[in-house]
Design a protein around this motif. Structure first.
Motif, PDB file in Angstrom:
ATOM      1  N   ARG A 168      14.793  74.961 -22.159  1.00 46.72           N
ATOM      2  CA  ARG A 168      14.057  74.557 -23.365  1.00 46.72           C
ATOM      3  C   ARG A 168      12.576  74.598 -22.996  1.00 46.72           C
ATOM      4  NH1 ARG A 168      13.311  69.058 -26.123  1.00 46.72           N
ATOM      5  NH2 ARG A 168      12.590  69.715 -28.160  1.00 46.72           N
ATOM      6  N   VAL A 169      11.819  75.427 -23.698  1.00 46.75           N
ATOM      7  CA  VAL A 169      10.454  75.745 -23.316  1.00 46.75           C
ATOM      8  C   VAL A 169       9.489  75.382 -24.444  1.00 46.75           C
ATOM      9  CG1 VAL A 169       8.924  77.646 -22.647  1.00 46.75           C
ATOM     10  CG2 VAL A 169      11.294  77.645 -21.897  1.00 46.75           C
ATOM     11  N   SER A 170       8.314  74.883 -24.044  1.00 46.92           N
ATOM     12  CA  SER A 170       7.243  74.581 -24.985  1.00 46.92           C
ATOM     13  C   SER A 170       6.085  75.529 -24.681  1.00 46.92           C
ATOM     14  CB  SER A 170       6.791  73.127 -24.817  1.00 46.92           C
ATOM     15  OG  SER A 170       5.638  72.879 -25.587  1.00 46.92           O
ATOM     16  N   LEU A 171       5.562  76.192 -25.703  1.00 47.13           N
ATOM     17  CA  LEU A 171       4.459  77.131 -25.547  1.00 47.13           C
ATOM     18  C   LEU A 171       3.328  76.706 -26.474  1.00 47.13           C
ATOM     19  CD1 LEU A 171       3.354  79.828 -24.424  1.00 47.13           C
ATOM     20  CD2 LEU A 171       4.432  80.937 -26.381  1.00 47.13           C
ATOM     21  N   GLN A 172       2.128  76.574 -25.914  1.00 42.19           N
ATOM     22  CA  GLN A 172       0.965  76.186 -26.713  1.00 42.19           C
ATOM     23  C   GLN A 172      -0.194  77.107 -26.350  1.00 42.19           C
ATOM     24  OE1 GLN A 172      -0.518  72.197 -26.146  1.00 42.19           O
ATOM     25  NE2 GLN A 172      -1.699  72.264 -28.030  1.00 42.19           N
ATOM     26  N   VAL A 173      -0.870  77.620 -27.382  1.00 39.58           N
ATOM     27  CA  VAL A 173      -2.032  78.470 -27.184  1.00 39.58           C
ATOM     28  C   VAL A 173      -3.255  77.714 -27.691  1.00 39.58           C
ATOM     29  CG1 VAL A 173      -3.127  80.669 -27.742  1.00 39.58           C
ATOM     30  CG2 VAL A 173      -0.642  80.551 -27.450  1.00 39.58           C
ATOM     31  N   GLY A 174      -4.201  77.430 -26.780  1.00 39.43           N
ATOM     32  CA  GLY A 174      -5.408  76.693 -27.152  1.00 39.43           C
ATOM     33  C   GLY A 174      -5.066  75.318 -27.691  1.00 39.43           C
ATOM     34  N   GLU A 175      -5.682  74.968 -28.793  1.00 38.35           N
ATOM     35  CA  GLU A 175      -5.443  73.675 -29.436  1.00 38.35           C
ATOM     36  C   GLU A 175      -4.354  73.771 -30.505  1.00 38.35           C
ATOM     37  OE1 GLU A 175      -6.869  70.782 -28.508  1.00 38.35           O
ATOM     38  OE2 GLU A 175      -7.825  71.921 -26.899  1.00 38.35           O
ATOM     39  N   GLY A 176      -3.642  74.883 -30.553  1.00 41.86           N
ATOM     40  CA  GLY A 176      -2.613  75.105 -31.566  1.00 41.86           C
ATOM     41  C   GLY A 176      -1.415  74.188 -31.406  1.00 41.86           C
ATOM     42  N   ILE A 177      -0.501  74.297 -32.334  1.00 45.37           N
ATOM     43  CA  ILE A 177       0.718  73.495 -32.359  1.00 45.37           C
ATOM     44  C   ILE A 177       1.707  74.054 -31.343  1.00 45.37           C
ATOM     45  CG2 ILE A 177       2.672  72.796 -33.814  1.00 45.37           C
ATOM     46  CD1 ILE A 177       0.782  73.080 -36.225  1.00 45.37           C
ATOM     47  N   ASP A 178       2.405  73.152 -30.655  1.00 50.92           N
ATOM     48  CA  ASP A 178       3.442  73.560 -29.706  1.00 50.92           C
ATOM     49  C   ASP A 178       4.561  74.308 -30.420  1.00 50.92           C
ATOM     50  OD1 ASP A 178       2.204  72.392 -27.576  1.00 50.92           O
ATOM     51  OD2 ASP A 178       3.585  70.722 -27.387  1.00 50.92           O
ATOM     52  N   SER A 179       5.002  75.400 -29.831  1.00 51.30           N
ATOM     53  CA  SER A 179       6.204  76.088 -30.274  1.00 51.30           C
ATOM     54  C   SER A 179       7.286  75.759 -29.253  1.00 51.30           C
ATOM     55  CB  SER A 179       5.992  77.599 -30.308  1.00 51.30           C
ATOM     56  OG  SER A 179       5.043  77.946 -31.265  1.00 51.30           O
ATOM     57  N   VAL A 180       8.385  75.177 -29.711  1.00 54.83           N
ATOM     58  CA  VAL A 180       9.478  74.825 -28.810  1.00 54.83           C
ATOM     59  C   VAL A 180      10.661  75.735 -29.134  1.00 54.83           C
ATOM     60  CG1 VAL A 180      11.045  73.004 -28.066  1.00 54.83           C
ATOM     61  CG2 VAL A 180       8.692  72.435 -28.678  1.00 54.83           C
ATOM     62  N   TYR A 181      11.203  76.344 -28.100  1.00 54.57           N
ATOM     63  CA  TYR A 181      12.354  77.227 -28.284  1.00 54.57           C
ATOM     64  C   TYR A 181      13.239  77.160 -27.048  1.00 54.57           C
ATOM     65  CZ  TYR A 181       9.594  80.418 -25.420  1.00 54.57           C
ATOM     66  OH  TYR A 181       8.856  80.966 -24.403  1.00 54.57           O
ATOM     67  N   THR A 182      14.432  77.706 -27.167  1.00 54.82           N
ATOM     68  CA  THR A 182      15.390  77.733 -26.068  1.00 54.82           C
ATOM     69  C   THR A 182      15.553  79.174 -25.612  1.00 54.82           C
ATOM     70  OG1 THR A 182      16.526  75.816 -26.962  1.00 54.82           O
ATOM     71  CG2 THR A 182      17.747  77.159 -25.390  1.00 54.82           C
ATOM     72  N   GLN A 183      15.370  79.399 -24.322  1.00 54.06           N
ATOM     73  CA  GLN A 183      15.507  80.723 -23.727  1.00 54.06           C
ATOM     74  C   GLN A 183      16.799  80.753 -22.911  1.00 54.06           C
ATOM     75  OE1 GLN A 183      13.163  83.242 -24.227  1.00 54.06           O
ATOM     76  NE2 GLN A 183      14.601  84.604 -23.216  1.00 54.06           N
ATOM     77  N   VAL A 184      17.575  81.825 -23.031  1.00 50.50           N
ATOM     78  CA  VAL A 184      18.862  81.940 -22.346  1.00 50.50           C
ATOM     79  C   VAL A 184      18.821  83.143 -21.397  1.00 50.50           C
ATOM     80  CG1 VAL A 184      21.358  82.177 -22.635  1.00 50.50           C
ATOM     81  CG2 VAL A 184      20.017  80.979 -24.373  1.00 50.50           C
ATOM     82  N   TYR A 185      19.247  82.910 -20.138  1.00 50.22           N
ATOM     83  CA  TYR A 185      19.257  83.957 -19.115  1.00 50.22           C
ATOM     84  C   TYR A 185      20.643  84.065 -18.491  1.00 50.22           C
ATOM     85  CZ  TYR A 185      14.203  83.192 -19.191  1.00 50.22           C
ATOM     86  OH  TYR A 185      12.905  83.046 -19.582  1.00 50.22           O
ATOM     87  N   GLN A 186      20.995  85.280 -18.087  1.00 52.82           N
ATOM     88  CA  GLN A 186      22.196  85.511 -17.287  1.00 52.82           C
ATOM     89  C   GLN A 186      21.704  85.843 -15.876  1.00 52.82           C
ATOM     90  OE1 GLN A 186      24.783  88.519 -18.804  1.00 52.82           O
ATOM     91  NE2 GLN A 186      26.227  88.331 -17.132  1.00 52.82           N
ATOM     92  N   VAL A 187      22.178  85.088 -14.883  1.00 53.04           N
ATOM     93  CA  VAL A 187      21.679  85.219 -13.522  1.00 53.04           C
ATOM     94  C   VAL A 187      22.826  85.564 -12.576  1.00 53.04           C
ATOM     95  CG1 VAL A 187      20.546  83.985 -11.632  1.00 53.04           C
ATOM     96  CG2 VAL A 187      19.865  83.519 -13.999  1.00 53.04           C
ATOM     97  N   THR A 188      22.577  86.515 -11.675  1.00 48.94           N
ATOM     98  CA  THR A 188      23.520  86.864 -10.613  1.00 48.94           C
ATOM     99  C   THR A 188      22.838  86.567  -9.286  1.00 48.94           C
ATOM    100  OG1 THR A 188      24.394  88.655 -11.976  1.00 48.94           O
ATOM    101  CG2 THR A 188      24.962  88.689  -9.644  1.00 48.94           C
ATOM    102  N   VAL A 189      23.540  85.852  -8.408  1.00 44.09           N
ATOM    103  CA  VAL A 189      22.978  85.516  -7.102  1.00 44.09           C
ATOM    104  C   VAL A 189      23.753  86.233  -5.999  1.00 44.09           C
ATOM    105  CG1 VAL A 189      22.097  83.273  -7.846  1.00 44.09           C
ATOM    106  CG2 VAL A 189      24.372  83.418  -6.875  1.00 44.09           C
TER     107      VAL A 189
END
Length: 69
Positions: free
Chosen positions: A25-46
């Motif tokens: 769950r990630v929060s992204l803010q540019v300058g003094e703008g409003i936070d955009s919160v979204y969920t990023q999904v990854y598939q990982v192989t180790v």
């Protein structure tokens, strides 16, 4: 630009310890703008063994909340 991970969950399928699903769950803010919160999904192989070394990571997309009026 400020990018912050607010929550992180890692899922595996049974005893398969080489493949994981990572949900961030990630929060992204540019300058003094409003936070955009979204969920990023990854598939990982180790790589087998320890320490865990990521062999492959693929973005499966993101999920952003929206309001329906």
């Amino acid at each position: 630009v400020q990018n912050t991970v607010q929550d992180l969950a890692v899922y595996t399928k049974g005893t398969d310890t080489d493949h994981y699903l990572v949900v961030a769950r990630v929060s992204l803010q540019v300058g003094e703008g409003i936070d955009s919160v979204y969920t990023q999904v990854y598939q990982v192989t180790v790589a087998p063994g320890e320490p865990y070394i990521i062999k492959n990571i693929a973005s499966l997309g993101s999920i952003a909340p929206f309001e329906l009026e």
